[in-house]
Write an enzyme that holds these catalytic residues in place. Structure first.
Site, PDB file in Angstrom:
ATOM      1  N   LYS A   1       0.490  -1.794   0.037  1.00 58.86           N
ATOM      2  CA  LYS A   1      -0.072   0.160  -0.286  1.00 58.86           C
ATOM      3  C   LYS A   1       0.763   1.253  -0.214  1.00 58.86           C
ATOM      4  O   LYS A   1       0.632   1.741  -0.841  1.00 58.86           O
ATOM      5  CB  LYS A   1      -1.206  -0.087   1.532  1.00 58.86           C
ATOM      6  CG  LYS A   1      -1.770   0.963   1.112  1.00 58.86           C
ATOM      7  CD  LYS A   1      -2.311   1.457   2.522  1.00 58.86           C
ATOM      8  CE  LYS A   1      -1.649   1.663   4.137  1.00 58.86           C
ATOM      9  NZ  LYS A   1      -1.314   3.119   4.069  1.00 58.86           N
ATOM     10  N   ASN A   2       1.865   1.077   0.747  1.00 57.70           N
ATOM     11  CA  ASN A   2       2.675   2.274   0.813  1.00 57.70           C
ATOM     12  C   ASN A   2       3.102   3.327  -0.431  1.00 57.70           C
ATOM     13  O   ASN A   2       4.543   3.626  -0.649  1.00 57.70           O
ATOM     14  CB  ASN A   2       3.252   2.619   2.252  1.00 57.70           C
ATOM     15  CG  ASN A   2       2.834   2.348   3.179  1.00 57.70           C
ATOM     16  OD1 ASN A   2       1.757   2.897   3.391  1.00 57.70           O
ATOM     17  ND2 ASN A   2       3.252   1.907   4.597  1.00 57.70           N
TER      18      ASN A   2
ATOM     19  N   CYS B   1      -5.156   8.255   9.846  1.00 55.60           N
ATOM     20  CA  CYS B   1      -5.125   7.811  11.192  1.00 55.60           C
ATOM     21  C   CYS B   1      -4.866   9.439  12.318  1.00 55.60           C
ATOM     22  O   CYS B   1      -4.043   9.982  11.307  1.00 55.60           O
ATOM     23  CB  CYS B   1      -4.240   6.880  11.078  1.00 55.60           C
ATOM     24  SG  CYS B   1      -5.170   5.422   9.912  1.00 55.60           S
TER      25      CYS B   1
ATOM     26  N   ARG C   1       1.929  14.243  11.941  1.00 61.84           N
ATOM     27  CA  ARG C   1       1.901  14.194  10.720  1.00 61.84           C
ATOM     28  C   ARG C   1       2.431  15.637   9.822  1.00 61.84           C
ATOM     29  O   ARG C   1       1.060  15.679   8.913  1.00 61.84           O
ATOM     30  CB  ARG C   1       1.309  12.949   9.629  1.00 61.84           C
ATOM     31  CG  ARG C   1       1.365  11.767  10.565  1.00 61.84           C
ATOM     32  CD  ARG C   1       1.459  10.567   9.774  1.00 61.84           C
ATOM     33  NE  ARG C   1       0.084   9.995   9.972  1.00 61.84           N
ATOM     34  CZ  ARG C   1      -0.107   8.566   8.968  1.00 61.84           C
ATOM     35  NH1 ARG C   1       0.819   8.000   8.217  1.00 61.84           N
ATOM     36  NH2 ARG C   1      -1.454   8.544   8.929  1.00 61.84           N
TER      37      ARG C   1
ATOM     38  N   ASP D   1       5.512   1.499  12.098  1.00 62.36           N
ATOM     39  CA  ASP D   1       3.787   0.978  11.552  1.00 62.36           C
ATOM     40  C   ASP D   1       4.538  -1.029  12.230  1.00 62.36           C
ATOM     41  O   ASP D   1       2.510  -1.673  11.789  1.00 62.36           O
ATOM     42  CB  ASP D   1       4.050   0.297   9.765  1.00 62.36           C
ATOM     43  CG  ASP D   1       3.395   1.596   9.997  1.00 62.36           C
ATOM     44  OD1 ASP D   1       3.366   2.476  10.181  1.00 62.36           O
ATOM     45  OD2 ASP D   1       3.094   2.021   8.370  1.00 62.36           O
TER      46      ASP D   1
ATOM     47  N   ARG E   1      -8.718  -0.290   5.659  1.00 64.85           N
ATOM     48  CA  ARG E   1      -7.570   0.916   4.545  1.00 64.85           C
ATOM     49  C   ARG E   1      -6.099   0.037   4.265  1.00 64.85           C
ATOM     50  O   ARG E   1      -5.883   0.226   3.099  1.00 64.85           O
ATOM     51  CB  ARG E   1      -7.175   1.898   5.571  1.00 64.85           C
ATOM     52  CG  ARG E   1      -8.791   2.717   5.707  1.00 64.85           C
ATOM     53  CD  ARG E   1      -8.387   4.244   6.461  1.00 64.85           C
ATOM     54  NE  ARG E   1      -6.813   4.450   5.644  1.00 64.85           N
ATOM     55  CZ  ARG E   1      -5.781   5.277   6.542  1.00 64.85           C
ATOM     56  NH1 ARG E   1      -5.819   5.269   7.613  1.00 64.85           N
ATOM     57  NH2 ARG E   1      -5.059   5.536   6.176  1.00 64.85           N
TER      58      ARG E   1
END
Length: 420
Positions: free
Chosen positions: A22-23, A118, A123, A307, A399
């Protein structure tokens, strides 16, 4: 909102195939805005964040054809794209800020909503804005939108990031591809997903090279057609490695390059896991008794991934001793602690440090997800709890984890999705 029902404890066996990252997919998809010519992206994960990014690109005018299984996207930007990204599309995903760089670089203007995602910390996007400003972008913030423009092509320059930042590194690399002259980015984040982005861009004719944490981008006029397969998801792989260690598992993890989680595999060996690697496979056996580790600290790559912090915390709860985790990346990433306590965990939090008292006997309970990685830690804890647990608000999980309940069922976890 859907929820999971999990009956524990589980002892897992079998094979898990790791999905695309995903990232990695998000910045690669954002970078396709630079192209006029056809691009094919393969190995996309089937998760909500990818759907959100594809919908965002389509709203800007990208022509995207997805394969039946939604793992392959054929993208062709035949006409000039729109440069407005609305709040309704951006609100659920922090990664949507990654369209700012390519839009400014290609079309010299953009209006994009401040992003969501999130609730794990500030961030800040100021690193994105500051670096793009140095490349020639000007902007104002108005009514929750970034209204940005440039006087023609961005201009290559030297930028040193004040701290390691994944998103701003990605945005700057994408923007600099079509800039005039050479851009030198110093103090870059070097996560594998960033290297995957630069490999993708180079496959289309970009001129990007790395020396340590310095990235050099020589601007070009146009990118060529390309086909590219996204790397496998290291956080998903790490999560299943933790699951095997936690649940006395015997797992084969395939479709994944083990080298990119060497740090985490070294950690799991200290917990007692037996790990062998062979090409794109990991063979991992969990211990009968989990050994404790006194201190763990999250750090930018190649350190222990933030993560995977919440998943590792579950392991520490079951370990034979007391240890601590220091969270050095995000300031609000212990929101899973309160829910783990509901299962019986003994954890004290002070500032960015959690002290975990091991030998926890988890008892099933009703739980609430707060963010993507916290959600999966609750799944892991429920998996080794006695009795039934209900995990609410699992849209967070959707997600970033593809078909996680199907993958867990296949290896012996009693889990079912309850549709709401």
């Amino acid at each position: 909102m859907d929820k999971f029902s999990i009956e524990g404890p589980s002892r897992i066996r079998g094979e898990v195939e790791i999905s695309g990252s995903k990232n990695s997919s998000l910045p690669i998809l954002a970078a396709t805005l630079l192209f006029n010519k056809p691009v094919v992206i393969k190995n996309l994960p089937r998760v909500k964040d990818i759907n959100t990014m594809i919908n965002l690109l389509r709203s800007l005018g990208s022509k995207i054809i997805l394969s039946k299984d939604r793992r392959i996207a054929k993208i062709h930007n035949k006409t000039k794209l729109k440069t407005f990204a609305s709040y309704s599309l951006v609100k659920t995903m922090r990664g949507s800020i990654l369209v700012l760089g390519p839009l400014i670089s290609k079309y010299y203007k953009s209006k994009i909503s401040l992003p969501g995602g999130c609730l794990i910390g500030a961030r800040p996007i100021n690193y994105h804005l500051d670096s793009l400003k140095k490349l020639g972008m000007s902007y104002v913030l108005k009514d929750g939108y970034i209204i940005a423009k440039s006087k023609g092509k961005l201009k290559g320059t030297t930028i040193k990031f004040p701290k390691l930042t994944v998103g701003a590194t990605e945005n700057s690399i994408i923007a600099a591809c079509l800039a005039k002259g050479t851009t030198i980015l110093k103090n870059c984040a070097i996560e594998p997903e960033i290297k995957d982005l630069t490999n993708f861009l180079n496959s289309a004719g970009a001129k990007i090279s790395w020396i340590g944490r310095t990235c050099k981008i020589v601007g070009i006029n146009t990118l060529n057609p390309t086909e590219y397969s996204v790397m496998a998801d290291r956080i998903e792989a790490g999560t299943f490695c933790v699951a095997a260690t936690l649940a006395k598992g015997n797992l084969k993890i395939s479709n994944f390059d083990p080298k990119i989680i060497n740090t985490e595999m070294g950690l799991l060996k200290k917990f007692g896991a037996k790990i062998k690697v062979h090409k794109e496979k990991i063979f991992i056996k969990g211990p009968e008794k989990i050994r404790f580790i006194k201190k763990i600290k999250t750090k930018e790559y190649p350190g222990v991934a933030t993560d995977l912090q919440s998943q590792i915390m579950v392991l520490m709860c079951k370990a034979n001793g007391k240890g601590s985790i220091t969270e050095n990346i995000f300031e609000n990433r212990f929101m899973h602690v309160a829910e783990l306590r509901r299962l019986g965990a003994k954890i004290d939090v002070k500032n960015n440090q959690a002290h975990i008292y091991g030998n926890t006997k988890f008892i099933g309970a009703e739980l609430m997800s707060s963010d993507l990685r916290a959600s999966v830690s609750l799944v892991l804890a429920a998996m080794v709890s006695k009795g039934k647990s209900i995990i609410n608000r699992i849209y967070h999980l959707d997600r970033g984890y593809e078909n996680i309940e199907h993958k867990l069922k296949k290896i012996g976890v009693k889990i079912k999705r309850i549709k709401q």
